[in-house]
Design a protein around this motif. Sequence first.
Motif, PDB file in Angstrom:
ATOM      1  N   ARG A 138       0.823  -1.213   0.000  1.00 13.26           N
ATOM      2  CA  ARG A 138       0.000   0.000   0.000  1.00 13.26           C
ATOM      3  C   ARG A 138       0.853   1.256   0.000  1.00 13.26           C
ATOM      4  NH1 ARG A 138      -3.594  -1.995   4.994  1.00 13.26           N
ATOM      5  NH2 ARG A 138      -5.041  -3.406   3.928  1.00 13.26           N
ATOM      6  N   VAL A 139       2.055   1.145   0.573  1.00 11.29           N
ATOM      7  CA  VAL A 139       2.930   2.313   0.671  1.00 11.29           C
ATOM      8  C   VAL A 139       4.193   2.121  -0.166  1.00 11.29           C
ATOM      9  CG1 VAL A 139       2.054   2.950   2.954  1.00 11.29           C
ATOM     10  CG2 VAL A 139       4.029   1.420   2.770  1.00 11.29           C
ATOM     11  N   LYS A 140       4.122   1.204  -1.134  1.00 11.32           N
ATOM     12  CA  LYS A 140       5.222   0.954  -2.068  1.00 11.32           C
ATOM     13  C   LYS A 140       6.513   0.609  -1.330  1.00 11.32           C
ATOM     14  CE  LYS A 140       3.044   4.235  -5.226  1.00 11.32           C
ATOM     15  NZ  LYS A 140       3.171   5.478  -6.023  1.00 11.32           N
ATOM     16  N   ALA A 141       6.385  -0.302  -0.352  1.00  8.65           N
ATOM     17  CA  ALA A 141       7.537  -0.669   0.471  1.00  8.65           C
ATOM     18  C   ALA A 141       7.645  -2.172   0.677  1.00  8.65           C
ATOM     19  CB  ALA A 141       7.451   0.027   1.826  1.00  8.65           C
ATOM     20  N   ALA A 142       7.074  -2.970  -0.230  1.00 14.93           N
ATOM     21  CA  ALA A 142       7.121  -4.427  -0.060  1.00 14.93           C
ATOM     22  C   ALA A 142       8.547  -4.956  -0.052  1.00 14.93           C
ATOM     23  CB  ALA A 142       6.310  -5.099  -1.173  1.00 14.93           C
ATOM     24  N   ASP A 143       9.439  -4.267  -0.755  1.00 19.40           N
ATOM     25  CA  ASP A 143      10.833  -4.725  -0.830  1.00 19.40           C
ATOM     26  C   ASP A 143      11.597  -4.516   0.477  1.00 19.40           C
ATOM     27  OD1 ASP A 143      10.474  -1.946  -1.410  1.00 19.40           O
ATOM     28  OD2 ASP A 143      12.572  -1.836  -1.986  1.00 19.40           O
ATOM     29  N   LEU A 144      10.975  -3.853   1.450  1.00 24.08           N
ATOM     30  CA  LEU A 144      11.646  -3.573   2.714  1.00 24.08           C
ATOM     31  C   LEU A 144      11.348  -4.614   3.793  1.00 24.08           C
ATOM     32  CD1 LEU A 144      10.935   0.280   2.994  1.00 24.08           C
ATOM     33  CD2 LEU A 144      12.933  -0.856   1.985  1.00 24.08           C
ATOM     34  N   ILE A 145      10.563  -5.627   3.503  1.00 27.68           N
ATOM     35  CA  ILE A 145      10.058  -6.526   4.538  1.00 27.68           C
ATOM     36  C   ILE A 145      11.162  -7.209   5.335  1.00 27.68           C
ATOM     37  CG2 ILE A 145       9.802  -8.457   2.910  1.00 27.68           C
ATOM     38  CD1 ILE A 145       7.275  -9.233   4.557  1.00 27.68           C
ATOM     39  N   ASP A 146      12.292  -7.526   4.707  1.00 23.47           N
ATOM     40  CA  ASP A 146      13.369  -8.237   5.404  1.00 23.47           C
ATOM     41  C   ASP A 146      14.512  -7.319   5.834  1.00 23.47           C
ATOM     42  OD1 ASP A 146      12.213 -10.839   5.231  1.00 23.47           O
ATOM     43  OD2 ASP A 146      12.780 -10.901   3.112  1.00 23.47           O
ATOM     44  N   ARG A 147      14.336  -6.015   5.636  1.00 18.85           N
ATOM     45  CA  ARG A 147      15.387  -5.062   6.027  1.00 18.85           C
ATOM     46  C   ARG A 147      15.336  -4.795   7.536  1.00 18.85           C
ATOM     47  NH1 ARG A 147      16.317  -1.251   1.869  1.00 18.85           N
ATOM     48  NH2 ARG A 147      17.377   0.059   3.421  1.00 18.85           N
ATOM     49  N   ARG A 148      16.496  -4.577   8.131  1.00 23.67           N
ATOM     50  CA  ARG A 148      16.551  -4.173   9.527  1.00 23.67           C
ATOM     51  C   ARG A 148      16.045  -2.739   9.668  1.00 23.67           C
ATOM     52  NH1 ARG A 148      20.412  -3.100  12.282  1.00 23.67           N
ATOM     53  NH2 ARG A 148      21.967  -2.667  10.662  1.00 23.67           N
ATOM     54  N   LEU A 149      15.355  -2.461  10.767  1.00 26.18           N
ATOM     55  CA  LEU A 149      14.845  -1.109  10.981  1.00 26.18           C
ATOM     56  C   LEU A 149      15.979  -0.095  11.006  1.00 26.18           C
ATOM     57  CD1 LEU A 149      12.096  -1.623  13.724  1.00 26.18           C
ATOM     58  CD2 LEU A 149      11.812  -1.414  11.249  1.00 26.18           C
ATOM     59  N   GLY A 150      17.106  -0.476  11.610  1.00 29.12           N
ATOM     60  CA  GLY A 150      18.227   0.440  11.712  1.00 29.12           C
ATOM     61  C   GLY A 150      18.890   0.743  10.389  1.00 29.12           C
ATOM     62  N   ALA A 151      18.610  -0.061   9.353  1.00 28.63           N
ATOM     63  CA  ALA A 151      19.213   0.149   8.033  1.00 28.63           C
ATOM     64  C   ALA A 151      18.303   0.946   7.102  1.00 28.63           C
ATOM     65  CB  ALA A 151      19.545  -1.204   7.384  1.00 28.63           C
ATOM     66  N   LEU A 152      17.127   1.322   7.566  1.00 36.48           N
ATOM     67  CA  LEU A 152      16.194   2.074   6.733  1.00 36.48           C
ATOM     68  C   LEU A 152      16.544   3.554   6.722  1.00 36.48           C
ATOM     69  CD1 LEU A 152      12.771   0.533   7.865  1.00 36.48           C
ATOM     70  CD2 LEU A 152      14.166  -0.127   5.896  1.00 36.48           C
ATOM     71  N   SER A 153      16.307   4.200   5.589  1.00 30.98           N
ATOM     72  CA  SER A 153      16.439   5.658   5.526  1.00 30.98           C
ATOM     73  C   SER A 153      15.237   6.287   6.234  1.00 30.98           C
ATOM     74  CB  SER A 153      16.490   6.123   4.076  1.00 30.98           C
ATOM     75  OG  SER A 153      15.233   5.916   3.440  1.00 30.98           O
TER      76      SER A 153
END
Length: 310
Positions: A138-153
């Motif tokens: 819904r927010v165009k972020a499906a590719d972030l599902i396995d990313r660490r929170l600390g590694a997100l911009s």
Amino acid sequence: MLRRLFHQAASQEDCTKLCCTKIEDFGVRAGRLVIFEHVNIHVHCGQLTAVIGPNGAGKSTLLRAVLGEIPHTGQLRYTDAKGKHTGHPVIGYVPQYLKFDVSAPVTVQDLFAACMNNRPVWLLPVNNRQEILACLKRVKAADLIDRRLGALSGGELQRVLVALALNPMPDLLLLDEPVSGVDQNGLELFYEILEDLQNNEDMAIILVSHDLNMVARHADQVVLLNKGVVCSGTPQEVFQNKRTRKIFGMLADGGSRAGGTGFEWLLHKKKQAPCSCEDGGGDVVAKALEQAEAGEDADGRGGEADGNTI
């Protein structure tokens, strides 16, 4: 606990018919200090209402009062298209920032699982990955599902927080300076997502923001708050108001079409089924602004027009 952070109330059966949110005569005090008073705001479904103002104006406090987190005077009413009271709908909330240990090995999926389950996520396997992916899409972020929170911009994290606030889909979405420090590409993507929510979910959105340029481009209605409602209306009406220019100076000195500092007033596509609530919508806004301007010209003081209703 995490679920409560992003959702504040349970929706009743008739809340899908929500048309308007009415903030009526809101006031908040801290002892003898008046944070704000006599605030009246009418938020229509399918519209983005931006709340702007100087630091200390009470913008974030207003959202916390709407959430019921702090004592306040006045009342909050939710009505359908016929003006009937609809109870307490789901309210989604996105804070300005989320405090967490950036070194922790917590992924986006872990965060969603913690919000969606009553039991600790380390006691059971995640079995709702597809549901989480649907929320992130819904927010165009499906590719972030396995990313660490600390590694997100900053922009990626804010989109994840919006996705959390949209599960379950709220009737009213509150955003407290959600894109401060986000780059231009992230800003554009964020506002595209908000526009999709307005058009496809008919959602009412209240956004607190210091980014006057983006507010001018994307908001349907703007409220200038400074201990009370100074003025309200369309972006063009508010940014061309003398009181707005007095508070923000050159930042709000007209639009690009009026020889100003680059603001551009964009016409928003009107809803196919306009709100038929008792307050009458934009005509009342225009009338209130005319009365406020007339009062300012008459007494020459340019005082506040507390209580303007959208």
